[in-house]
Design a protein around this motif. Structure first.
Motif, PDB file in Angstrom:
ATOM      1  N   SER A  51     -14.670  52.304   5.767  1.00 40.82           N
ATOM      2  CA  SER A  51     -15.739  51.501   6.648  1.00 40.82           C
ATOM      3  C   SER A  51     -16.813  51.059   5.697  1.00 40.82           C
ATOM      4  CB  SER A  51     -16.229  52.407   7.656  1.00 40.82           C
ATOM      5  OG  SER A  51     -17.311  53.363   6.800  1.00 40.82           O
ATOM      6  N   VAL A  52     -17.664  50.022   6.300  1.00 43.85           N
ATOM      7  CA  VAL A  52     -18.540  49.346   5.357  1.00 43.85           C
ATOM      8  C   VAL A  52     -19.649  50.429   5.007  1.00 43.85           C
ATOM      9  CG1 VAL A  52     -20.487  47.553   5.597  1.00 43.85           C
ATOM     10  CG2 VAL A  52     -18.363  47.080   6.397  1.00 43.85           C
ATOM     11  N   GLU A  53     -20.018  51.139   6.042  1.00 45.57           N
ATOM     12  CA  GLU A  53     -21.232  52.077   5.872  1.00 45.57           C
ATOM     13  C   GLU A  53     -20.715  53.310   4.855  1.00 45.57           C
ATOM     14  OE1 GLU A  53     -24.393  54.806   8.086  1.00 45.57           O
ATOM     15  OE2 GLU A  53     -22.526  54.333   9.049  1.00 45.57           O
ATOM     16  N   CYS A  54     -19.234  53.588   4.886  1.00 43.45           N
ATOM     17  CA  CYS A  54     -18.560  54.646   3.825  1.00 43.45           C
ATOM     18  C   CYS A  54     -19.071  53.989   2.209  1.00 43.45           C
ATOM     19  CB  CYS A  54     -17.464  54.823   4.021  1.00 43.45           C
ATOM     20  SG  CYS A  54     -16.604  55.359   2.860  1.00 43.45           S
ATOM     21  N   VAL A  55     -19.100  52.734   2.038  1.00 41.14           N
ATOM     22  CA  VAL A  55     -18.849  52.208   1.003  1.00 41.14           C
ATOM     23  C   VAL A  55     -20.440  51.905   0.424  1.00 41.14           C
ATOM     24  CG1 VAL A  55     -18.021  50.294  -0.710  1.00 41.14           C
ATOM     25  CG2 VAL A  55     -16.480  51.381   1.005  1.00 41.14           C
ATOM     26  N   LEU A  56     -21.262  51.308   1.367  1.00 39.16           N
ATOM     27  CA  LEU A  56     -22.588  50.846   1.177  1.00 39.16           C
ATOM     28  C   LEU A  56     -23.513  51.824   1.569  1.00 39.16           C
ATOM     29  CD1 LEU A  56     -22.142  47.110   2.538  1.00 39.16           C
ATOM     30  CD2 LEU A  56     -21.630  48.088   0.383  1.00 39.16           C
ATOM     31  N   GLY A  57     -23.529  52.854   2.003  1.00 44.20           N
ATOM     32  CA  GLY A  57     -24.492  53.951   2.606  1.00 44.20           C
ATOM     33  C   GLY A  57     -25.474  54.397   1.751  1.00 44.20           C
ATOM     34  N   ASP A  58     -24.842  54.375   0.467  1.00 42.76           N
ATOM     35  CA  ASP A  58     -25.902  55.310  -0.587  1.00 42.76           C
ATOM     36  C   ASP A  58     -26.790  54.155  -1.216  1.00 42.76           C
ATOM     37  OD1 ASP A  58     -23.487  54.287  -1.783  1.00 42.76           O
ATOM     38  OD2 ASP A  58     -24.309  54.992  -3.666  1.00 42.76           O
ATOM     39  N   LEU A  59     -26.349  52.956  -1.288  1.00 44.77           N
ATOM     40  CA  LEU A  59     -27.361  51.963  -1.850  1.00 44.77           C
ATOM     41  C   LEU A  59     -28.759  51.992  -1.335  1.00 44.77           C
ATOM     42  CD1 LEU A  59     -24.746  49.090  -2.310  1.00 44.77           C
ATOM     43  CD2 LEU A  59     -25.699  50.363  -4.101  1.00 44.77           C
ATOM     44  N   PRO A  60     -29.647  51.609  -2.042  1.00 45.60           N
ATOM     45  CA  PRO A  60     -31.094  51.491  -1.794  1.00 45.60           C
ATOM     46  C   PRO A  60     -31.282  50.517  -0.768  1.00 45.60           C
ATOM     47  CG  PRO A  60     -30.981  51.501  -3.947  1.00 45.60           C
ATOM     48  CD  PRO A  60     -29.774  51.335  -3.684  1.00 45.60           C
ATOM     49  N   ALA A  61     -32.239  50.835   0.553  1.00 44.37           N
ATOM     50  CA  ALA A  61     -32.421  50.046   1.530  1.00 44.37           C
ATOM     51  C   ALA A  61     -33.633  48.886   0.990  1.00 44.37           C
ATOM     52  CB  ALA A  61     -33.040  50.749   2.665  1.00 44.37           C
ATOM     53  N   LEU A  62     -33.167  47.577   1.369  1.00 42.08           N
ATOM     54  CA  LEU A  62     -34.045  46.589   1.021  1.00 42.08           C
ATOM     55  C   LEU A  62     -34.369  45.674   2.311  1.00 42.08           C
ATOM     56  CD1 LEU A  62     -31.829  45.132  -1.960  1.00 42.08           C
ATOM     57  CD2 LEU A  62     -33.779  46.707  -2.236  1.00 42.08           C
ATOM     58  N   ARG A  63     -35.373  45.079   2.022  1.00 42.70           N
ATOM     59  CA  ARG A  63     -35.713  44.020   3.215  1.00 42.70           C
ATOM     60  C   ARG A  63     -35.420  42.579   2.662  1.00 42.70           C
ATOM     61  NH1 ARG A  63     -40.060  40.530   1.660  1.00 42.70           N
ATOM     62  NH2 ARG A  63     -41.723  41.304  -0.065  1.00 42.70           N
ATOM     63  N   SER A  64     -35.373  41.838   3.394  1.00 42.11           N
ATOM     64  CA  SER A  64     -35.218  40.351   3.182  1.00 42.11           C
ATOM     65  C   SER A  64     -36.406  39.639   2.817  1.00 42.11           C
ATOM     66  CB  SER A  64     -34.634  39.628   4.326  1.00 42.11           C
ATOM     67  OG  SER A  64     -35.543  39.603   5.320  1.00 42.11           O
ATOM     68  N   GLY A  65     -36.256  38.500   2.189  1.00 42.14           N
ATOM     69  CA  GLY A  65     -37.647  37.620   2.072  1.00 42.14           C
ATOM     70  C   GLY A  65     -37.581  36.440   2.905  1.00 42.14           C
ATOM     71  N   PHE A  66     -38.538  35.771   2.925  1.00 45.06           N
ATOM     72  CA  PHE A  66     -38.759  34.521   3.730  1.00 45.06           C
ATOM     73  C   PHE A  66     -38.386  33.343   2.955  1.00 45.06           C
ATOM     74  CE2 PHE A  66     -42.188  37.372   5.168  1.00 45.06           C
ATOM     75  CZ  PHE A  66     -41.880  37.708   6.369  1.00 45.06           C
ATOM     76  N   SER A  67     -37.815  32.291   3.585  1.00 45.80           N
ATOM     77  CA  SER A  67     -37.232  31.207   2.954  1.00 45.80           C
ATOM     78  C   SER A  67     -38.158  29.940   3.248  1.00 45.80           C
ATOM     79  CB  SER A  67     -35.885  30.723   3.686  1.00 45.80           C
ATOM     80  OG  SER A  67     -35.698  30.564   4.931  1.00 45.80           O
TER      81      SER A  67
END
Length: 514
Positions: A281-297
């Motif tokens: 699953s996606v969470e299985c592969v990405l779940g340990d990566l640091p959480a981030l916020r988006s920027g404003f365009s």
């Protein structure tokens, strides 16, 4: 390169996904029989990535220690500094990648001369890999072409780039070749005639097309369907050549045509690759990566402003969602966004959350790296932050299903004329936590609407590293160029972990053991 090693020639190499996977195949004694002798790529940023990765491999293979490479990817030294530390290995890497971007069809004199030189000097097995650029074959590409006034497929040079592959095939006469392309190649037509059967015919006897009398003939096999008559393989359905990556341990529904050719004088019959017992699953592969916020365009970037806005959005979303789902169900989700997030992260996330199963975990994770590469968010329009959060929440409430335009509350509908027509029903698509990802394509470089992160607290699209994880690139694989170029490279690549499995099939054909 010794005669016992396999010379690999990589055409249309991109950032090197196919070559990375195949060259990483090891025998039981730990040796790497595949050695890339030549990688051809015309796009400058992808070529830069190829060269950096080639240098990494040479430093590692020669047991020189990777400390300086790690210092480079962390930004502690420049690429020039790194190159000056390893002049011999840099020379080898640049020789492998032709010293700069080169294009088949335009730079054939140099490319063909180098291939002839390597083939002449190497007495061991030869493997040719790669696939012509796919834009003209892809379903999306054909849709775009249909809107071009006076477009004629028979005059689009991209439809004939496989001819360049045939020329190299005729010159090198490899023991085995692997050719990859998009699934659209199965239905693409030229002058009203489906192209794929003719492509197979040409690959079986390339000399007939290239007029090179010394060209060898080949048997063409599927990698996922056994041929009824292996000595003269024929397949009832062209889709037998289609590999559905999610079946083979890739966390992504990437469906690509990959075929393997075996020279007629070689009697070995290739095995098919074995389905994986694990569904990723996606969470299985990405779940340990640091959480981030988006920027404003469309406005100055600021962490406090982002936090303030998404908290406001969360309150608005709750009022909208409780009308349909009720307070108890929405309260259970905890919609409050994370505060204090940054737009990029170089330190590892919570490794305790790493749920990638073996052997993919060993393939992706580098415990010595100590940072996360290419993990930076892009900017989004203010209104889209709320839509992204809604997509992620909707998936949580509906067993991982991404919302269609009809599922959006009227308050979140964008002001597009075709929003209610159904023409772009999946304009926003979340990569659901409990499912494999949809196909990571180069379109991810345009906007993030099809690649929304599953966590509603982050309100963003996927980063380059997250896309690379879904493509099974190792975490220490450095993508060069600007962020847009990095997205394109990742989206166009062959998943290296799938390529490694194909490499094992090739080793079986060549009867390697160790």
């Amino acid at each position: 390169m010794t005669d016992s090693e396999v010379l690999v020639i990589d055409l249309f190499a991109g950032p090197g996904g196919l070559g990375e996977g195949i060259s990483a195949c090891k025998l039981e004694n730990g040796s790497n029989p595949f050695q890339i002798g030549l990688s051809v790529e015309k796009e400058p940023s992808a070529h830069k990535t190829l060269t950096t990765r080639s240098l990494y491999r040479k430093i590692k293979e020669q047991s020189l220690g990777l400390d300086n490479y790690y210092r480079y990817v962390k930004g502690l030294i420049t690429r020039q500094d790194l190159f000056e530390l390893y002049p011999d290995q840099v020379k080898e890497a640049l020789h492998e990648t032709l010293g700069g971007p080169k294009e088949l069809g335009k730079d054939n004199e140099l490319i063909h001369a180098r291939i002839k030189e390597q083939v002449k000097e190497h007495e061991g097995p030869i493997l040719l890999i790669g696939g012509p650029p796919c834009q003209a074959y892809s379903l999306a590409g054909r849709s775009r072409n249909a809107g071009i006034l006076d477009y004629k497929a028979e005059k689009d040079h991209r439809n004939f780039l496989y001819m360049e592959y045939l020329k190299v095939l005729s010159i090198a006469n490899p023991d085995v070749f692997v050719m990859e392309n998009v699934r659209g190649i199965l239905s693409a037509k030229l002058n009203g005639k489906t192209m794929f059967p003719q492509i197979l015919k040409d690959l079986r006897k390339p000399g007939r097309v290239t007029k090179i009398n010394s060209a060898a003939n080949y048997r063409i096999y599927s990698l996922v369907v056994d041929a009824e008559n292996p000595k003269n393989p024929q397949y009832k359905d062209s889709s037998d050549f289609l590999i559905r990556s999610e079946i083979y341990g890739i966390p992504q529904a990437r469906h690509r045509v990959i075929l393997i050719g075996v020279r007629e004088d070689i009697k070995a019959i290739p095995e098919i690759i074995k389905p994986s017992k694990t569904k990723l699953s996606v969470e299985c592969v990405l779940g340990d990566l640091p959480a981030l916020r988006s920027g404003f365009s469309k406005r100055p970037d600021d962490t406090k402003d982002w936090t303030k806005l998404v908290f406001k959005n969360a309150r608005r979303l709750k009022k909208i969602l409780v009308k349909k789902y009720g307070n108890e169900e929405i309260d259970a989700l905890d919609l409050n966004p994370l505060s204090g997030l940054e737009r990029n992260a170089y330190l590892h996330g919570d490794l305790a959350k790493n749920k990638i199963p073996h052997p993919l975990k060993n393939w992706i994770i580098d415990n010595e790296l100590g940072c996360v590469l290419n993990h930076e968010t892009r900017g989004h329009m203010e209104a889209d932050l709320m839509r992204y959060a809604f997509c992620a929440i909707y998936a949580k409430l509906n067993d991982g299903t991404s919302p269609k335009s009809r599922d959006f509350p009227i308050e979140l509908a964008p002001s597009h004329k075709n929003w209610k027509t159904g023409a772009h029903a999946d304009r926003f698509r979340v990569q659901s936590a409990n499912k494999c990802a949809t196909t990571v394509t180069s379109h991810i470089s345009k906007d993030g609407h099809y690649f929304v992160h599953y966590d509603p607290k982050q309100c963003r699209s996927l980063t380059v590293r997250e896309a690379a994880r879904l493509q099974t690139f190792p975490d220490n694989y450095m993508f060069e160029g600007n962020r847009t170029q990095q997205y394109v490279q990742v989206g166009n690549a062959v998943p290296p972990f799938l390529a490694q499995q194909i490499g094992r099939v090739v080793l079986g054909i060549l009867n390697y053991s160790g």
